[in-house]
Design an enzyme around this catalytic site. Sequence first.
Site, PDB file in Angstrom:
ATOM      1  N   LYS A 196       0.848  -1.211   0.000  1.00  0.00           N
ATOM      2  CA  LYS A 196       0.000   0.000   0.000  1.00  0.00           C
ATOM      3  C   LYS A 196       0.877   1.253   0.000  1.00  0.00           C
ATOM      4  CE  LYS A 196      -1.860   2.826   2.925  1.00  0.00           C
ATOM      5  NZ  LYS A 196      -1.906   4.101   2.172  1.00  0.00           N
ATOM      6  N   GLU A 270      10.063   0.886  10.212  1.00  0.00           N
ATOM      7  CA  GLU A 270      11.073   1.901   9.886  1.00  0.00           C
ATOM      8  C   GLU A 270      10.441   3.245  10.193  1.00  0.00           C
ATOM      9  OE1 GLU A 270      14.362   2.765   9.243  1.00  0.00           O
ATOM     10  OE2 GLU A 270      14.133   0.870   8.143  1.00  0.00           O
ATOM     11  N   CYS A 304      13.588  10.635   6.834  1.00  0.00           N
ATOM     12  CA  CYS A 304      13.604  10.156   8.219  1.00  0.00           C
ATOM     13  C   CYS A 304      15.001  10.268   8.829  1.00  0.00           C
ATOM     14  CB  CYS A 304      13.091   8.732   8.293  1.00  0.00           C
ATOM     15  SG  CYS A 304      13.841   7.651   7.086  1.00  0.00           S
ATOM     16  N   GLU A 401      10.359  15.404  15.474  1.00  0.00           N
ATOM     17  CA  GLU A 401      10.665  15.339  14.042  1.00  0.00           C
ATOM     18  C   GLU A 401       9.783  16.361  13.309  1.00  0.00           C
ATOM     19  OE1 GLU A 401       9.471  11.747  11.977  1.00  0.00           O
ATOM     20  OE2 GLU A 401      11.394  11.709  10.943  1.00  0.00           O
TER      21      GLU A 401
HETATM   22  P1  NDP Z   1       2.063   7.875   8.424  1.00  0.00           P
HETATM   23  O1  NDP Z   1       2.808   7.031   9.373  1.00  0.00           O
HETATM   24  O2  NDP Z   1       0.734   8.407   8.809  1.00  0.00           O
HETATM   25  O3  NDP Z   1       1.868   7.071   7.047  1.00  0.00           O
HETATM   26  C1  NDP Z   1       2.758   6.099   6.524  1.00  0.00           C
HETATM   27  C2  NDP Z   1       1.939   5.057   5.761  1.00  0.00           C
HETATM   28  O4  NDP Z   1       1.060   4.371   6.654  1.00  0.00           O
HETATM   29  C3  NDP Z   1       1.040   5.657   4.694  1.00  0.00           C
HETATM   30  O5  NDP Z   1       0.935   4.747   3.615  1.00  0.00           O
HETATM   31  C4  NDP Z   1      -0.272   5.794   5.433  1.00  0.00           C
HETATM   32  O6  NDP Z   1      -1.354   5.889   4.573  1.00  0.00           O
HETATM   33  C5  NDP Z   1      -0.289   4.502   6.229  1.00  0.00           C
HETATM   34  N1  NDP Z   1      -1.157   4.517   7.400  1.00  0.00           N
HETATM   35  C6  NDP Z   1      -1.731   5.582   8.026  1.00  0.00           C
HETATM   36  N2  NDP Z   1      -2.460   5.169   9.081  1.00  0.00           N
HETATM   37  C7  NDP Z   1      -2.333   3.811   9.141  1.00  0.00           C
HETATM   38  C8  NDP Z   1      -2.839   2.805  10.020  1.00  0.00           C
HETATM   39  N3  NDP Z   1      -3.598   3.091  11.061  1.00  0.00           N
HETATM   40  N4  NDP Z   1      -2.511   1.515   9.777  1.00  0.00           N
HETATM   41  C9  NDP Z   1      -1.705   1.192   8.745  1.00  0.00           C
HETATM   42  N5  NDP Z   1      -1.210   2.097   7.871  1.00  0.00           N
HETATM   43  C10 NDP Z   1      -1.507   3.394   8.073  1.00  0.00           C
HETATM   44  O7  NDP Z   1       2.966   9.034   8.004  1.00  0.00           O
HETATM   45  P2  NDP Z   1       2.512  10.298   7.166  1.00  0.00           P
HETATM   46  O8  NDP Z   1       2.754   9.920   5.783  1.00  0.00           O
HETATM   47  O9  NDP Z   1       1.172  10.830   7.465  1.00  0.00           O
HETATM   48  O10 NDP Z   1       3.549  11.351   7.738  1.00  0.00           O
HETATM   49  C11 NDP Z   1       3.410  11.889   9.038  1.00  0.00           C
HETATM   50  C12 NDP Z   1       4.739  11.955   9.719  1.00  0.00           C
HETATM   51  O11 NDP Z   1       5.375  10.704   9.674  1.00  0.00           O
HETATM   52  C13 NDP Z   1       5.733  12.869   9.047  1.00  0.00           C
HETATM   53  O12 NDP Z   1       5.583  14.176   9.422  1.00  0.00           O
HETATM   54  C14 NDP Z   1       7.016  12.281   9.533  1.00  0.00           C
HETATM   55  O13 NDP Z   1       7.308  12.770  10.803  1.00  0.00           O
HETATM   56  C15 NDP Z   1       6.754  10.831   9.623  1.00  0.00           C
HETATM   57  N6  NDP Z   1       7.251  10.051   8.498  1.00  0.00           N
HETATM   58  C16 NDP Z   1       8.368   9.302   8.656  1.00  0.00           C
HETATM   59  C17 NDP Z   1       8.851   8.592   7.601  1.00  0.00           C
HETATM   60  C18 NDP Z   1      10.045   7.764   7.694  1.00  0.00           C
HETATM   61  O14 NDP Z   1      10.586   7.402   6.664  1.00  0.00           O
HETATM   62  N7  NDP Z   1      10.490   7.396   8.847  1.00  0.00           N
HETATM   63  C19 NDP Z   1       8.240   8.639   6.295  1.00  0.00           C
HETATM   64  C20 NDP Z   1       7.034   9.427   6.236  1.00  0.00           C
HETATM   65  C21 NDP Z   1       6.582  10.084   7.317  1.00  0.00           C
HETATM   66  P3  NDP Z   1      -1.792   7.328   4.012  1.00  0.00           P
HETATM   67  O15 NDP Z   1      -0.593   8.114   3.713  1.00  0.00           O
HETATM   68  O16 NDP Z   1      -2.506   6.976   2.794  1.00  0.00           O
HETATM   69  O17 NDP Z   1      -2.611   7.940   5.104  1.00  0.00           O
END
Ligand code: NDP
Length: 491
Positions: A196, A270, A304, A401
């Site tokens: 996904k 991660e 990240c 972050e």
């Molecule tokens: P999220 O953790 O919300 O999303 C990451 C993925 O998980 C997306 O595909 C999201 O779907 C999906 N997701 C959301 N809710 C659920 C759930 N309950 N169960 C399973 N999967 C879920 O990160 P965001 O993209 O919203 O970013 C928010 C913050 O996360 C950023 O500001 C940053 O701090 C951090 N982040 C860290 C990353 C890293 O590489 N460590 C990468 C990206 C974000 P969808 O996006 O469609 O809602």
Amino acid sequence: MRKKSTTAALNFNTKWSYSPAPESTDHVQIKEKYDLFINGKFVKPSGGKYFDTINPATEKKVSSIALASSADVDKAVKAARNAYKQVWKDMPASERGKYLYRIARIIQEKARELAVIETLDGGKSIRESRDIDIPLAAAHFFYYAGWADKLEFAFPGRKAQSIGVCGQIIPWNFPLLMAAWKIAPALAAGNTVVLKPAETTSLTALKLAEIIQEAGLPAGVVNIITGAGPTGAALVQHPDVNKIAFTGSTDIGRLIQKSLAGTDKKYTLELGGKAANIIFEDAAIDQAVEGIVNGIFFNQGHVCCAGSRLFVQEGVAKEVIKKLKDRISTLIVGDPMDKNTDIGAINSKEQLNKIKSLVKIGINEGGECWQADCEVPSKGFWFRPTLFTNVAQSSKIVQEEIFGPVLTIQTFRTVEEAIEKANNTPYGLSGGVWSDKGAKVFKVSSKIKAGVIWANTYNKFDPTSPFGGFKESGVGREGGLHGLSPYVKFN
Ligand code: NDP
């Protein structure tokens, strides 16, 4: 006392201007609407719902994306299970490898198109998608293709076996690259996949689905379902998934870990980071300034492992901050499709609001905020490169972050103080150390609790090298041999 530098001061004030160098979009094919990729075919979502994906640099719609319901998730998991049992699990490993090589080569052939789509859908500069995201995605497929028929050498004396169906959830900051990080090792080890992508950046994963079709991968080995959080949650909770691989925020990582407790599903998480980038007095300062810029402004800071906390040894702090401001003032922020652009658009309005609110908190807490005075377009989501001085270890912007182009700067006097401050964070993903002395680099890097430490460089990635964190940055490793082991089990 540091000797006065004998090199000439950096002079960026040459008033050079660049003519626009826009990347062309003529060679790019984006459909008006994308369905779900299940069992080798694009199929309509059961609920008939679609959502828009927009270009964050223009706020214009790029395409419509299918919203997968839990019934669609179930269909995708069933397809992955059948493909696992009927073809993939027992296929000779060298044959599995050939499919991965084929996917890698097609990614290379379509690199230009993929780079443009990544930039249009996510806002990152075309230079970065062209030179980093897409080549690294191909490299991951090439690398893991090589392991497919060598699993017995990867884990000597132990018989590695596939796990089954893997549910994989990826974020929006490196969409195609994260898909490659997840899919390539899973397939090499003989597993099948339901992936996904993030809601705001589904397009390159769907393009990858087309590549997978073109490569003739047996139906159901890779399934790509699009949607938001609930789609991801349905995948995590599906009883017939054997392993969850998640990259994203620490908050969602925690939720996932809770919902997996008591099940026998394997998982890797991660999560976020708040890396220390440490500059010692004996470092090559001009290179360090480039490393600081790359560390925090690469991909608009949506990284990240970004070097978001800068620690500078007191004796060179003034010089470093001055040179940093000079250098940042030359960065070009704007149209991500222009090959001159250094910093593209913020990925979404939601993320922009999050950055703005944390910056406001930083100012209210007494931090001194400096921003480049560059021009930014009137439409789209933009944030100027930002520095904060006069911040404390306890400041929210030092602890949390931000995931944007915002750097906090603090000073230190001794090696011990640098280590203490660097480790004062709930995260433990990455870090950087800049010094002329190898022994010092070694001492500091071995005392910082983080999965990856770069020495006299920053943000260097390679498929052969493991990546992952400690503490709240997650569990498990991706990349290299370490990234293969979460996808196998031993009898
Ligand atoms: P999220 O953790 O919300 O999303 C990451 C993925 O998980 C997306 O595909 C999201 O779907 C999906 N997701 C959301 N809710 C659920 C759930 N309950 N169960 C399973 N999967 C879920 O990160 P965001 O993209 O919203 O970013 C928010 C913050 O996360 C950023 O500001 C940053 O701090 C951090 N982040 C860290 C990353 C890293 O590489 N460590 C990468 C990206 C974000 P969808 O996006 O469609 O809602």
